[in-house]
Scaffold this active site. Structure first.
Site, mmCIF file in Angstrom:
data_model
loop_
_atom_site.group_PDB
_atom_site.id
_atom_site.type_symbol
_atom_site.label_atom_id
_atom_site.label_comp_id
_atom_site.label_asym_id
_atom_site.label_seq_id
_atom_site.Cartn_x
_atom_site.Cartn_y
_atom_site.Cartn_z
ATOM 1 N N SER A 176 0.847 -1.186 0.000
ATOM 2 C CA SER A 176 0.000 0.000 0.000
ATOM 3 C C SER A 176 0.884 1.238 0.000
ATOM 4 C CB SER A 176 -0.948 -0.025 1.203
ATOM 5 O OG SER A 176 -1.875 1.027 1.123
ATOM 6 N N HIS A 209 -2.726 -1.059 -3.407
ATOM 7 C CA HIS A 209 -3.825 -0.113 -3.178
ATOM 8 C C HIS A 209 -3.548 1.131 -4.010
ATOM 9 C CE1 HIS A 209 -4.206 -2.130 1.046
ATOM 10 N NE2 HIS A 209 -4.739 -2.848 0.091
ATOM 11 N N ASP A 244 -4.507 -4.849 5.899
ATOM 12 C CA ASP A 244 -4.769 -5.702 4.740
ATOM 13 C C ASP A 244 -3.565 -6.599 4.447
ATOM 14 O OD1 ASP A 244 -6.136 -6.766 2.571
ATOM 15 O OD2 ASP A 244 -5.398 -5.236 1.186
#
Length: 341
Positions: free
Chosen positions: A158, A185, A284
């Protein structure tokens, strides 16, 4: 009582199904998989835990006799062989098999005949003192895995992810032997530009925006499109994944979600899965790492010292789902250590 893990090998799908059902009705045995020829049996035994192999003699590509010579003598896994041709008995014994049996008739199926078949295997298991063996971990607590047993590399990242992934991909060199699946992401509309950027800075690993139904190639990387989950639909016989794109609901407000990819890889590749969780905010990927570890796969997370944000790697560490914690400049070398020479 711990059950004995059995691999069934037969080129007949009907026979495999019948044997699986017969073994499932016992207290002693647990069928971990069934494959269609000796070559697949050898490959499976190299990658997964098996206590006993039960195999037909006559099969294409590699027959049961040839496979037993490798599995029994080199891999030290007991083998029971069967055939509807009694002339195979001598070769079966010479191959190292602990038992040879005539195959129960499929044309005049009898549940009793298969029960008696299983009883004879049970006797051979008892006479040879075969039990469920638990692989001990090495003293450094690193997971036991043979070189070349890893078949897929998954990456999740991310905040700060692109520069971390660039470092890892460059370190893998040319002719990397695995497909690479990557969830980042990213805002909608930025995915194509990011793929172009990766291809300019990491020409050794071609990067693609993943497509639904696409077969991922070895040495290529496939990034999840923005606002789309990337999954593995199924795995082909040559260990290459068929990709699936999904617009199902976000997970923890994220789509694509690293967890979705990692869970899919754990389910399809089990112990031959290698996943990397890099810098990023939130949690995540942590649960996905846990599922990979539970399936005996390998996980590497980025150390705090090189993370832009330590959230995602820290969450995996909290779940005891990080087999290795490394600064990003050491991750590529660790990945390559699992590759076949």
């Amino acid at each position: 009582m711990t059950k004995i893990d059995v691999l069934i090998v037969d080129d007949s799908a009907i026979a495999r199904g019948i044997f699986e059902k017969a073994f499932s009705n016992t207290q002693e045995f647990n069928v971990v998989a069934s494959v269609s020829n000796g070559r697949k049996a050898v490959d499976f035994c190299k990658m997964h835990h098996v206590d006993l192999v039960v195999s037909d003699c006559e099969m294409p590509e590699m027959d049961g006799i040839q496979a037993a010579e490798i599995i029994a003598n080199e891999l030290k896994i007991p083998v029971c062989l069967y055939s509807d041709d009694e002339s195979y008995m001598t070769k079966a014994v010479q191959s190292g098999a602990i038992l040879f049996k005539l195959k129960p008739s499929l044309s005049s199926y009898s549940a009793k005949a298969f029960e008696l078949f299983i009883m004879d295997i049970k006797k051979a298991v008892e006479e040879n003192n075969i039990t469920h063996k638990i692989h001990e971990k090495k003293s450094d607590d690193s997971p036991y895995i043979r070189r070349g047993a890893v078949k897929i590399l998954c990456i999740g990242a991310s905040t700060g992810g692109p520069s971390a992934v660039e470092k890892v991909l460059k370190g893998l060199g040319r002719n990397f032997p695995l497909p690479i699946l990557y969830v980042q992401h990213i805002d909608e509309g930025s995915d194509k530009k990011m793929v172009e950027w990766f291809n300019s800075v990491c020409p050794n690993i071609p990067m693609h925006l993943a497509k639904d139904g696409e077969v991922a190639k070895r040495g290529h990387a496939y990034m999840a499109p923005a606002e789309t989950h990337l999954l593995i639909d199924y795995v082909k016989d040559d260990y290459l994944p068929v990709l699936k794109l999904s617009d199902e609901a976000p997970e923890h407000f994220l789509r694509p979600a690293v967890n979705k990819l990692f869970r899919s890889a754990a389910e399809n590749y089990k112990s031959s899965c290698l996943a990397i969780l890099l810098t990023g905010m939130g949690r995540d990927g942590a649960e996905g790492c846990k599922e990979i570890v539970d399936k005996k796969g390998i996980t590497i997370v980025e150390d705090k010292s090189t993370c832009a944000v330590f959230g995602m790697p820290a969450a995996a560490i909290e779940l005891n789902a990080a087999k290795f914690v490394l600064p990003r400049d050491e991750i590529a070398g660790k990945i390559l250590s699992f590759m076949e020479n």
